[in-house]
Write a protein that holds these residues in place. Structure first.
Motif, PDB file in Angstrom:
ATOM      1  N   THR A   9      -8.276  -0.898  10.814  1.00  0.00           N
ATOM      2  CA  THR A   9      -7.519  -0.272   9.737  1.00  0.00           C
ATOM      3  C   THR A   9      -6.923   1.006  10.317  1.00  0.00           C
ATOM      4  N   PRO A  11      -4.230   4.455   9.814  1.00  0.00           N
ATOM      5  CA  PRO A  11      -3.567   5.315   8.832  1.00  0.00           C
ATOM      6  C   PRO A  11      -2.063   5.386   9.096  1.00  0.00           C
ATOM      7  N   PRO A 103      -6.325  -0.665   2.345  1.00  0.00           N
ATOM      8  CA  PRO A 103      -6.711   0.278   1.294  1.00  0.00           C
ATOM      9  C   PRO A 103      -6.081   1.652   1.499  1.00  0.00           C
ATOM     10  N   GLY A 104      -5.717   2.294   0.403  1.00  0.00           N
ATOM     11  CA  GLY A 104      -5.223   3.671   0.447  1.00  0.00           C
ATOM     12  C   GLY A 104      -3.954   3.878   1.239  1.00  0.00           C
ATOM     13  N   GLY A 105      -3.061   2.896   1.238  1.00  0.00           N
ATOM     14  CA  GLY A 105      -1.800   3.040   1.955  1.00  0.00           C
ATOM     15  C   GLY A 105      -1.921   2.848   3.457  1.00  0.00           C
ATOM     16  N   ARG A 106      -3.083   2.437   3.902  1.00  0.00           N
ATOM     17  CA  ARG A 106      -3.293   2.199   5.323  1.00  0.00           C
ATOM     18  C   ARG A 106      -2.846   0.781   5.671  1.00  0.00           C
ATOM     19  N   ARG A 108      -3.885  -2.786   7.595  1.00  0.00           N
ATOM     20  CA  ARG A 108      -4.966  -3.616   8.134  1.00  0.00           C
ATOM     21  C   ARG A 108      -4.376  -4.490   9.238  1.00  0.00           C
TER      22      ARG A 108
END
Length: 147
Positions: A9, A11, A103-106, A108
């Motif tokens: 994952t 950022p 998740p959270g704009g990250r 995968r």
């Protein structure tokens, strides 16, 4: 034959993770003792061919790869998928690099690979698998960290 998969994952937005993972010459910057040369003119698409030359002097080999699936992530945040067919004399198999919203704009990242090293008997698959997963996992980490 060795198959493995790992996930990361990052950022990063989808398109930036995709760019970092599919800029082929950069792989030579993060895989030890390897230099990558793109054989066909850009931009990358189905049919793009590149060669990763790994090793030292007479102990080097070419890992020739061709892009057979090229579906970059779309502007609406849809996933991206690239499939490479390994067509070298020493290494055969395939690799898939997939990016999808996390998740959270990250982002995968899912990396799947099958390696068929010609000169390594299948008896050694249990040793090759974790080494390959570690080498490619570290390469993915480095690619995702470096702009």
């Amino acid at each position: 034959m060795v198959t493995f998969q790992f996930e990361r994952t990052a950022p990063l937005p989808l398109d930036e993770a995709w760019r970092r993972l599919t800029e082929w010459t950069r792989h030579g910057d993060v895989v030890p003792l390897t230099r990558v040369t793109v054989v066909t003119p850009g931009p990358t698409r189905e049919g793009t061919v590149f060669v990763a030359r790994s090793g030292i002097g007479p102990f080097a080999f070419d890992d020739r790869m061709e892009v057979t699936v090229w579906c970059p992530p779309d502007d609406d945040g849809g996933p991206g998928l690239c499939r490479l067919e390994k067509r070298g004399r020493t290494v055969r198999g395939w690799a898939e690099i997939e990016v999808r919203p996390g998740p959270g704009g990250r982002t995968r990242v899912i990396w799947r690979e099958e390696l068929r090293p010609r000169l390594v008997p299948s008896l050694f698959d249990p040793l090759v698998r974790p080494v390959a997963r570690t080498v490619f996992g570290r390469a993915a980490n480095r690619l995702l960290r470096r702009p």
